[in-house]
Design an enzyme around this catalytic site. Sequence first.
Site, short mmCIF file in Angstrom:
data_model
loop_
_atom_site.label_atom_id
_atom_site.label_comp_id
_atom_site.label_asym_id
_atom_site.label_seq_id
_atom_site.Cartn_x
_atom_site.Cartn_y
_atom_site.Cartn_z
N ASP A 1 -4.46 -5.90 -39.92
CA ASP A 1 -3.44 -6.67 -39.20
C ASP A 1 -2.79 -5.79 -38.13
OD1 ASP A 1 -1.75 -8.76 -38.60
OD2 ASP A 1 -0.29 -8.25 -40.14
N GLU B 1 -3.61 -5.16 -32.43
CA GLU B 1 -3.82 -5.46 -31.00
C GLU B 1 -3.67 -4.24 -30.11
OE1 GLU B 1 -1.67 -7.11 -33.02
OE2 GLU B 1 -3.18 -8.62 -33.49
N ASP C 1 -0.49 -15.73 -36.69
CA ASP C 1 0.72 -16.39 -37.21
C ASP C 1 0.91 -17.79 -36.63
OD1 ASP C 1 1.01 -14.06 -38.54
OD2 ASP C 1 2.64 -13.28 -37.29
C1 GLC Z 1 1.81 -10.32 -39.48
C2 GLC Z 1 0.58 -11.05 -39.96
C3 GLC Z 1 0.89 -11.86 -41.18
C4 GLC Z 1 1.48 -10.95 -42.26
C5 GLC Z 1 2.70 -10.21 -41.73
C6 GLC Z 1 3.21 -9.18 -42.72
O1 GLC Z 1 2.76 -11.21 -39.03
O2 GLC Z 1 0.01 -11.83 -38.95
O3 GLC Z 1 -0.24 -12.52 -41.65
O4 GLC Z 1 1.83 -11.70 -43.37
O5 GLC Z 1 2.37 -9.53 -40.53
O6 GLC Z 1 2.27 -8.24 -43.02
#
Ligand code: GLC
Length: 779
Positions: free
Chosen positions: A404, A407, A488
């Site tokens: 995650d 980017e 998200d």
């Molecule tokens: C980001 C991710 C999400 C995750 C959050 C906490 O927003 O896209 O899926 O739950 O981080 O890690």
Amino acid sequence: MPQYFGQLPILEQPWSIIGTIKTFNINDRHIDFSCTNARFRITILAPNLIRVRFTPKNEFLPRRSWAVTLDDSEWEKTDFKLEETPETIEIKTEQIQIKIFRQNSHLHCYDQSGQPFACDAETGLGWRSAEVAAWKQIEADEHFYGFGERTGLLDKRSEIKTHWTIDAVDYGPLTDEMYQAIPFFIALRPHLAYGLFLNSTYWSQFDLGVEKPGTWRMETQSQELDYYIIHGPQPAQILQTYTQLTGRMPLPPVWSLGYHQSRWGYDTEEVVRQVAQEFRTREIPCDVIHFDIDYMRGFRVFSWSPKRFPNPTGLLGDLSQAGFKVVTIIDPGVKYEPEADYTVFDEGIQKDYFVRKPNGQLFHGYVWPEKAVFPDFLRPEVRYWWGECHKSLTDAGVAGIWNDMNEPSIADRPFGEKGQKIWFPMDSQQGPLDEAATHAETHNLYGLMMARSAYEGLERLRPHERSFILTRSGYAGIQRWSSVWMGDNQAVWEHLEQSLPMLCNMGLSGVAFVGSDIGGFAQNSTAEMFARWMQAGMLYPFMRAHSSMGVGRREPWVFGDTIEGICRKFIELRYQLIPYIYTLFWQAALTGEPILRPLLYEYPNDPKTYELHEQVFLGSSLMAAPVCRPGVEYRAVYLPEGVWFDWWTGERYQGPTHILAPAPLEIMPLYVKAGSIIPMQPVKQYLDEEGFSQLSLRIYPGQGEFTFYEDDGHSFNYRQGEWATTVIRVSQKNDQVIVDIAPRQGQWKPPSRTIIIQVVGIGEKEFVDDGTGYQWQFP
Ligand code: GLC
């Protein structure tokens, strides 16, 4: 407009033009053109594939190893003919013709019937300071798909699509830059489709007729324009060639095709145990539980919270006993923590693995663990080291990794202080010395290289088991390393609706293993929305419910018995369909085909499918019309040419036609094409659950053929020939339906089982499968 972070916009400067062709030279694969002001090269790579490179400089840039898997010299040699006329130079392959006009260096392509495509317009090729561009004509009936991860609906004509990976939090239908950057599209009109891959990792943009209707433009902030044109004529062939170029997905473990449950906020071992327990007592199938950042010690990557997750090995062992796999999140930001015995930080510093600024200082920014530093995943030794760091997770039994914030998403001050998003300085160096590049060139690759590191690391750490990798960010070719989810999203009906075209466009960009958070990540889902989302979600290649901390829970049972029943029914249907779905994954791994497909993929010559975003195909047999609005009891469904059967009632329809389909809350309209063969299995609570010895072949009268793929579903033995394929055919003569199962091919043997042939509306037959084949006629 090319405006981003810190760099001066290069607006309004005039474009320099390439001019007239002065001379050209033929080599065995390519033709070099020297023009008044610049030069370009056309390389013939396959009968349907050419590469065009254009540079205002003297030299073409050195080859980059990042996205394109096959070097020009690695393609089998393709025959082509070259002819000259006073106005043109013409190249002909078996499949296409390319005309280059001497006067303005324009390039036009034609298919065998003489239909033009990808023809240069206006300037043709141009450049200004740090940018190169090309202009091409949009044909009157042309539509544009793909572009990687995109919000909005299916067709992107009259839109601008920028490729620059960002944390697209709060995205909506008008958002342009997303988490993924995949500069590839498919242009479609009846009987003619072509694909275009812009091979640039720099900031780039497609303008699909906004600035000038009838003209599309691509531009990139690189010194060279490098693009590939792929002729179809159908989307399927384009994807096959495009994924030959950028790579295909490996076969995932079967368990990753099951239902995944996730939430940011499963913050103690007890909560996780309780969620797992509920699935089993309520008999709702589930294979995977995701651990979000809650499991870490103060958000330090590769650590476990000693307070909240004191015994990961014990916990994961118990979950495994109950049939659950665990996937843990990993972010790229490593907590900046000198002299604290945090090994990941200490080792990274000692070996100089973190990104530095152009002045040599360590770059830092703020993410979950506050001040953090970032590995340079472009360097092979850094990828290797990071891959090895996963040992702390795999040793505890983790079977998959969720990447995650890659980017990368970084703020300039601690979270909570409402900082600005920042990037590494554009001219900071990344990558190994022999392929060093600036961040401007490699920004879009950060997520891809992180996912690659996780994939390769897990393959070393779990050499006998396939692992599952999920990423938020990526670039063209991400399918080689990881599955992708759409970041998200929000619990609003529009996001449920938009998930279908979003995932379809990902599939049309070579990335087949994709999903959106079921129920929406942010905001609160209503009961009705959740039920509808679970119905659509059973079609997502990656099927996961996930939600943010602080919003209502999203387990299948939280909305009461009725909704729980609907969720169970559709998750069970997913589990029954796994033999069919696993075969679709095999096809994707073999040919780059999407798993979830828009109707235009199956009916590219039917313009009625071109804008249809709310109906989708799962493979080429099952067509679903999910409901994406509240209060709906009926919905319009388009049935293209041919005979169709209603999945639930068996009712037969003759297409092309529109119907009004009953869609009460417990039904998602679902149709099957005549001649379809759908292998199915009994419901299991998790996919490795044993004790089932039955395979059903649900067959719909008509003409059809299906190659059914099987293997052990979890090891790499299929690479040594431990797989099995069975060709199943159905045909119809008057009222008689003939089913022909050919002898099984390959070395893998399924456990002993009975096969039930169910010819829908006609009859059933059961036999013991000994792999030698079977023929049956009804009646
Ligand atoms: C980001 C991710 C999400 C995750 C959050 C906490 O927003 O896209 O899926 O739950 O981080 O890690």
